[in-house]
Scaffold this motif. Structure first.
Motif, short mmCIF file in Angstrom:
data_model
loop_
_atom_site.label_atom_id
_atom_site.label_comp_id
_atom_site.label_asym_id
_atom_site.label_seq_id
_atom_site.Cartn_x
_atom_site.Cartn_y
_atom_site.Cartn_z
N ALA A 8 -63.76 8.63 4.04
CA ALA A 8 -64.02 9.76 3.15
C ALA A 8 -62.71 10.40 2.68
O ALA A 8 -62.57 10.77 1.50
CB ALA A 8 -64.88 10.80 3.87
N PHE A 9 -61.75 10.52 3.58
CA PHE A 9 -60.45 11.10 3.22
C PHE A 9 -59.74 10.22 2.19
O PHE A 9 -59.17 10.72 1.22
CB PHE A 9 -59.58 11.26 4.47
N LYS A 10 -59.79 8.91 2.41
CA LYS A 10 -59.11 7.99 1.49
C LYS A 10 -59.75 8.01 0.11
O LYS A 10 -59.06 7.92 -0.91
CB LYS A 10 -59.14 6.57 2.07
N ARG A 11 -61.06 8.15 0.07
CA ARG A 11 -61.73 8.26 -1.25
C ARG A 11 -61.32 9.52 -1.97
O ARG A 11 -61.13 9.52 -3.19
CB ARG A 11 -63.26 8.24 -1.06
N ALA A 12 -61.18 10.61 -1.23
CA ALA A 12 -60.82 11.89 -1.84
C ALA A 12 -59.34 11.96 -2.20
O ALA A 12 -58.95 12.67 -3.14
CB ALA A 12 -61.18 13.04 -0.90
N HIS A 13 -58.50 11.21 -1.46
CA HIS A 13 -57.05 11.27 -1.68
C HIS A 13 -56.49 9.85 -1.71
O HIS A 13 -55.76 9.43 -0.80
CB HIS A 13 -56.38 12.09 -0.57
N PRO A 14 -56.80 9.08 -2.74
CA PRO A 14 -56.41 7.67 -2.77
C PRO A 14 -54.91 7.43 -2.79
O PRO A 14 -54.46 6.34 -2.41
CB PRO A 14 -57.07 7.15 -4.07
N ALA A 15 -54.12 8.40 -3.22
CA ALA A 15 -52.66 8.21 -3.29
C ALA A 15 -51.98 8.42 -1.94
O ALA A 15 -50.80 8.11 -1.79
CB ALA A 15 -52.06 9.16 -4.32
N VAL A 16 -52.71 8.95 -0.97
CA VAL A 16 -52.13 9.22 0.34
C VAL A 16 -52.18 7.95 1.19
O VAL A 16 -53.19 7.26 1.24
CB VAL A 16 -52.88 10.36 1.06
N GLU A 17 -51.08 7.67 1.87
CA GLU A 17 -51.03 6.53 2.78
C GLU A 17 -51.35 7.00 4.19
O GLU A 17 -50.76 7.97 4.68
CB GLU A 17 -49.64 5.89 2.75
N ILE A 18 -52.29 6.33 4.84
CA ILE A 18 -52.66 6.68 6.22
C ILE A 18 -52.10 5.61 7.15
O ILE A 18 -52.41 4.43 7.02
CB ILE A 18 -54.19 6.75 6.39
N GLU A 19 -51.25 6.03 8.09
CA GLU A 19 -50.73 5.13 9.10
C GLU A 19 -51.56 5.29 10.37
O GLU A 19 -51.71 6.40 10.89
CB GLU A 19 -49.28 5.44 9.42
N LEU A 20 -52.11 4.20 10.88
CA LEU A 20 -52.90 4.22 12.11
C LEU A 20 -52.12 3.51 13.20
O LEU A 20 -51.65 2.39 13.02
CB LEU A 20 -54.26 3.54 11.88
#
Length: 299
Positions: A109-121
């Motif tokens: 849901a976060f990635k859909r709302a903020h597609p330009a943000v890179e999430i490092e797991l």
């Protein structure tokens, strides 16, 4: 003034308490690393490690380690703050957890709302989480067991029952609940030592003077479910994962014990600089409806 490279090398030695393994991780020669540690100790005027047989971080070393972690963490926070400012608020957010199965909903849901943000797991055992947060290597950690350490803030995400997964043709599969005593002689498929699932299993059995019969260890939750369904054994399965058992056919039976539960908690460092992006992710995770599998605002 102390240089950054020796301080970073010291932290690796302090974490591993083993020079050769630290040198291997750092990809430098062990004699060079030994000289670096010796120079640090000479500059400080005190030994940082006890060397009686095995290398051990002493009390002075622990004090120095904590300050170095915070100092390097602040430098990293400053670097990321500059990047965030120059990229107009867009950047990277870093999250560590023992498992990401639970987090796929809010992360998607976060990635859909903020597609330009890179999430490092980052996968991380719980014993490493406090250090990683203090050093600001990650912004958040999600753990299924309590982290007892200073300098952390936390919010509980959810608390749930942990039941037993077993094949559909298992003699206990039709029960509405089972006791630990009834599971005493059963073969268990579980996670490796240190994982919350393994610790819970051992703790439940130890409280009754029992030792679980473990026949298989795996770090993969999906593999555990499939191995249970294949008949290799039974295993503790949290309710969240139990709802996905149709993908690996099996039965999920509640355990008749108030202690057979897990509490999932989000942690971050006290006083750490959280970027706008990180704060947005924290809101997404803390506002998530874990029962419905959707943001509370969408209900």
């Amino acid at each position: 003034m102390m240089e950054l490279s020796p301080l970073k090398q010291f932290l690796v030695v302090a974490r591993l308490e083993h020079l050769s393994r630290a040198a291997e991780e750092l990809r430098i020669a062990q004699p060079s690393l030994s000289r670096t540690i010796a120079r640090l100790e000479s500059e400080l005027g005190v030994p940082l490690f006890d060397r009686g047989g095995r290398l051990r971080l002493n009390d002075s070393g622990k004090i120095f380690r904590d300050h170095v972690e915070r100092a390097l963490g602040e430098l990293e926070a400053g670097r990321r703050a500059v990047v965030e400012a120059t990229r107009e608020g867009l950047g990277t957010v870093r999250l560590a957890s023992e498992t990401f199965l639970t987090l796929t909903g809010p992360l998607a849901a976060f990635k859909r709302a903020h597609p330009a943000v890179e999430i490092e797991l980052h996968w991380s055992p719980p014993e490493e989480m406090a250090r990683r947060l203090r050093a600001q290597e990650v912004d958040f950690c999600v753990a299924s067991q309590s982290i007892h350490a200073e300098g952390l803030e936390a919010v509980q995400l959810f608390d749930e029952a942990v039941g037993v997964g077993m094949p559909l043709d298992h003699p206990l599969a039709g029960r509405t609940s089972v006791t630990i005593d009834e599971l005493a002689d059963q073969p268990f498929v579980t996670a490796r030592e240190g994982h919350w699932l393994r610790r819970l299993l051992v703790r439940l059995f130890a409280a009754r003077g029992l030792t679980p019969k473990i026949v298989c260890e795996s770090d993969e939750h999906s593999a555990i479910a499939h191995l249970i369904s294949a008949g290799l054994g039974i295993g503790l399965v949290p309710a969240f994962a139990g709802r996905s058992f149709p993908h690996a056919p099996g039965a999920w039976i509640p355990v008749d014990s108030p202690d057979c539960r897990r509490t999932v908690t989000l942690y971050w460092g006290t006083g750490s600089h959280l970027s706008t992006t990180a704060r947005l992710l924290r809101t997404t995770i803390t506002d998530w409806d874990w029962t419905a599998g959707e943001p509370r605002a969408e209900r």
